[in-house]
Design a protein around this motif. Sequence first.
Motif, PDB file in Angstrom:
ATOM      1  N   UNK A  42       0.818  -1.206   0.000  1.00 22.07           N
ATOM      2  CA  UNK A  42       0.000   0.000   0.000  1.00 22.07           C
ATOM      3  C   UNK A  42       0.857   1.264   0.000  1.00 22.07           C
ATOM      4  N   UNK A  43       1.947   1.262   0.808  1.00 25.11           N
ATOM      5  CA  UNK A  43       2.836   2.418   0.836  1.00 25.11           C
ATOM      6  C   UNK A  43       3.467   2.665  -0.518  1.00 25.11           C
ATOM      7  N   UNK A  44       3.884   1.583  -1.162  1.00 26.02           N
ATOM      8  CA  UNK A  44       4.541   1.714  -2.460  1.00 26.02           C
ATOM      9  C   UNK A  44       3.594   2.327  -3.485  1.00 26.02           C
ATOM     10  N   UNK A  45       2.354   1.848  -3.489  1.00 29.53           N
ATOM     11  CA  UNK A  45       1.363   2.405  -4.410  1.00 29.53           C
ATOM     12  C   UNK A  45       1.200   3.896  -4.134  1.00 29.53           C
ATOM     13  N   UNK A  46       1.029   4.209  -2.835  1.00 29.14           N
ATOM     14  CA  UNK A  46       0.802   5.599  -2.428  1.00 29.14           C
ATOM     15  C   UNK A  46       1.994   6.480  -2.828  1.00 29.14           C
ATOM     16  N   UNK A  47       3.193   5.988  -2.576  1.00 26.45           N
ATOM     17  CA  UNK A  47       4.392   6.766  -2.875  1.00 26.45           C
ATOM     18  C   UNK A  47       4.527   6.999  -4.372  1.00 26.45           C
ATOM     19  N   UNK A  48       4.175   6.007  -5.186  1.00 28.33           N
ATOM     20  CA  UNK A  48       4.340   6.137  -6.630  1.00 28.33           C
ATOM     21  C   UNK A  48       3.281   7.032  -7.252  1.00 28.33           C
ATOM     22  N   UNK A  49       2.108   7.114  -6.600  1.00 25.93           N
ATOM     23  CA  UNK A  49       1.093   8.037  -7.112  1.00 25.93           C
ATOM     24  C   UNK A  49       1.477   9.459  -6.736  1.00 25.93           C
ATOM     25  N   UNK A  50       1.943   9.611  -5.485  1.00 21.88           N
ATOM     26  CA  UNK A  50       2.258  10.942  -4.988  1.00 21.88           C
ATOM     27  C   UNK A  50       3.641  11.405  -5.407  1.00 21.88           C
ATOM     28  N   UNK A  51       4.601  11.168  -4.513  1.00 24.83           N
ATOM     29  CA  UNK A  51       5.944  11.718  -4.679  1.00 24.83           C
ATOM     30  C   UNK A  51       6.578  11.353  -6.016  1.00 24.83           C
ATOM     31  N   UNK A  52       6.522  10.069  -6.398  1.00 27.38           N
ATOM     32  CA  UNK A  52       7.235   9.634  -7.597  1.00 27.38           C
ATOM     33  C   UNK A  52       6.472   9.965  -8.876  1.00 27.38           C
ATOM     34  N   UNK A  53       5.188  10.261  -8.739  1.00 28.10           N
ATOM     35  CA  UNK A  53       4.366  10.586  -9.900  1.00 28.10           C
ATOM     36  C   UNK A  53       4.479   9.543 -11.007  1.00 28.10           C
ATOM     37  N   UNK A  54       4.473   8.256 -10.611  1.00 27.23           N
ATOM     38  CA  UNK A  54       4.563   7.182 -11.607  1.00 27.23           C
ATOM     39  C   UNK A  54       3.299   6.329 -11.508  1.00 27.23           C
ATOM     40  N   UNK A  55       2.213   6.846 -12.084  1.00 28.34           N
ATOM     41  CA  UNK A  55       0.926   6.165 -11.985  1.00 28.34           C
ATOM     42  C   UNK A  55       0.972   4.753 -12.563  1.00 28.34           C
ATOM     43  N   UNK A  56       1.556   4.518 -13.726  1.00 28.37           N
ATOM     44  CA  UNK A  56       1.602   3.160 -14.276  1.00 28.37           C
ATOM     45  C   UNK A  56       2.291   2.173 -13.339  1.00 28.37           C
ATOM     46  N   UNK A  57       3.370   2.603 -12.688  1.00 26.37           N
ATOM     47  CA  UNK A  57       4.074   1.677 -11.802  1.00 26.37           C
ATOM     48  C   UNK A  57       3.224   1.381 -10.557  1.00 26.37           C
ATOM     49  N   UNK A  58       2.559   2.426 -10.055  1.00 22.73           N
ATOM     50  CA  UNK A  58       1.639   2.223  -8.921  1.00 22.73           C
ATOM     51  C   UNK A  58       0.565   1.208  -9.292  1.00 22.73           C
ATOM     52  N   UNK A  59       0.037   1.339 -10.519  1.00 23.13           N
ATOM     53  CA  UNK A  59      -0.989   0.402 -10.978  1.00 23.13           C
ATOM     54  C   UNK A  59      -0.445  -1.013 -11.039  1.00 23.13           C
ATOM     55  N   UNK A  60       0.799  -1.138 -11.502  1.00 24.06           N
ATOM     56  CA  UNK A  60       1.410  -2.467 -11.600  1.00 24.06           C
ATOM     57  C   UNK A  60       1.543  -3.103 -10.218  1.00 24.06           C
ATOM     58  N   UNK A  61       1.947  -2.286  -9.232  1.00 28.42           N
ATOM     59  CA  UNK A  61       2.069  -2.824  -7.865  1.00 28.42           C
ATOM     60  C   UNK A  61       0.691  -3.198  -7.334  1.00 28.42           C
ATOM     61  N   UNK A  62      -0.301  -2.370  -7.646  1.00 29.36           N
ATOM     62  CA  UNK A  62      -1.653  -2.602  -7.135  1.00 29.36           C
ATOM     63  C   UNK A  62      -2.266  -3.879  -7.693  1.00 29.36           C
ATOM     64  N   UNK A  63      -1.777  -4.355  -8.839  1.00 29.44           N
ATOM     65  CA  UNK A  63      -2.328  -5.602  -9.371  1.00 29.44           C
ATOM     66  C   UNK A  63      -1.907  -6.810  -8.524  1.00 29.44           C
ATOM     67  N   UNK A  64      -0.819  -6.648  -7.751  1.00 30.16           N
ATOM     68  CA  UNK A  64      -0.342  -7.804  -6.954  1.00 30.16           C
ATOM     69  C   UNK A  64      -1.408  -8.253  -5.951  1.00 30.16           C
ATOM     70  N   UNK A  65      -1.912  -7.352  -5.058  1.00 31.06           N
ATOM     71  CA  UNK A  65      -2.962  -7.810  -4.137  1.00 31.06           C
ATOM     72  C   UNK A  65      -4.202  -8.320  -4.856  1.00 31.06           C
ATOM     73  N   UNK A  66      -4.547  -7.684  -5.978  1.00 36.46           N
ATOM     74  CA  UNK A  66      -5.718  -8.157  -6.721  1.00 36.46           C
ATOM     75  C   UNK A  66      -5.490  -9.601  -7.168  1.00 36.46           C
TER      76      UNK A  66
END
Lengths: 341, 279
Positions: free
Chosen positions: B236-260
Amino acid sequence: MSDAAIKLIGLKKSFGAVEAVAGIDLEIADGEFFSMLGPSGSGKTTVLRMIAGFELPTAGRVELSGRDVTRLAPFERDVNTVFQDYALFPHLSVIENVEYGLKVRKVPRRQRRERAEEALASVRLDGFGQRRPREMSGGQRQRVALARALVNRPKVLLLDEPLGALDLKLREQMQVELKQIQRDVGITFVFVTHDQDEALTMSDRVAVFDDGRVAQVGTPEEVYERPGTPFVAGFVGTSNLLTGEAARSVFGRDGAYAVRPEKLTLEVDGEAGVPGTVAEVIYAGPVTRFVVDLDAGARMTVVEQNRRTGTAALGEMRGKRVRLTWHEEHVISVKENADAA
Amino acid sequence: MTVFHRHPRLRLAALLSAPLLWLVVAYLGALAVLLVSAFWTVNGFTGEVVREFTLANFRTIVTEEVYRNVALRSLGVAASVTVICAVLALPMAFFMAKVASPRSRHWLVIAILTPLWASYLVKAYAWRVLLANDGPIDWLFLGHGPGYGLTATIIVLSYLWLPYMILPIYAGLERMPTSLLEASGDLGARPGRTFRTVVLPLIVPSLFAGSIFTFSLSLGDYITVQIVGGKTQLLGNLVYANIGAANNLPFAAAIATIPVLVMVIYLVAVRRSGALEEL
């Protein structure tokens, strides 16, 4: 009577303020088919549950073959129970259900299987072992429950209204089968029922329960022919109870008297007997019930076999003047307010 | 309204059009966007999303040790929380369903539900106070409290999701006739054995139903770990960090697919136990 299989001494049970069992003393003999008969709420099931160990008595003792088991847990008692809802384990197959008690007691696997198969055969369910309980009919489940209890060869088998959920035909068939099985295995059966036919048909002795007490204990014939209290007279079979003014006028003496409907004879013409008017005619297949209002002020039911009568003639009976006759020996004198004594 | 009476299809359409629209557009739509964008990248120079199909994000997740560790740690946390909840919930639910009087049962269910009315954040911060250095828990354990970190995260998540485990097990136990327990005792089994051979097999579906909640809620959480987790990083932190600070939405999405993905596998695995009928 040989050594008592079950002895209940001053047994009482209260649930909060409600006294379900109000002091019961009973002795049940070894190998006896003993019924506890009574309306719902009369305490019969609570007594059964105290014998099994599911309820702790408020006062009194339970003895099994002379041993005090009042405070023992169910798994420490040599009794088995057939439950009203059968209580078969739904996640186990039929044979695993039957084996359960043997497995708990560490009977070796092969011997266990053999005895379980035997028990299933004894209730005519051989070949059903691999089924699940839910795949069987009510009557079959009932027999599995019986096999599961009998396979442990307990000293006493407790049956809590086991036929209550079955339809009439099946129930009558199971009554005969249960009696046969009990005779074959020779162990003590304690049978709880609210159905007086059932109790009279199967039992060696019957205890009639009324409001947490035993109103009368005796053979079916004693309980039916010579009921000790008005309650027993009314609950076991139907009775015509005459008290007070009506009793004085009909019998010429004080007291409470009961006459069974089938002992009465209806006379349309004739001089002898007690006069009255037919208030209702109820045709019930093999018999017809006549409700007669006596001039003396009581209502009596007469049951007559339909050997000659046709329905057409029966309809005309309503409103007719009749006379009732009976043999003096069939008049039962019941003492009133037996509970207060 | 005779029109509806004569046309059952019309009736069905009127009933279902709104929820169906919501399900397709808002629910499945968002999931689809998540999946698709996971295969895009971000131009490292301009920070703009490059809408070209690539497996680069997933390659990074699998090959970089940091991400693998975080994924495994998250799974570990979710599994631990589930086990702790199950161990606490079983006796509690059993007491509620089979021991407590019907009156107190009523109050117990309310007591289990009330924490759910309180704000998640408030509860998490309450635990932050409890777990603080020289706080009540430190004092209770004579200075050897767990402090902020992985253990604290597991404790607080177990606390937060416990009701979701108790309720399905309670419902399962309440449906189970008490006569089954009596029958087992009657046939000679001691209480421990009755629990193992009768109770447990019969409430496995309820147990799995509860675990679906505790597992998925833990797997997606990122607030508790921020409040009491110290330096601990979860998915969850990684997703949050990539949406916010890192501004890497695609990478956040990729991480978010793991729990799904994990939850889909989990659901398929427990489906056979009948757990999904218990939800």
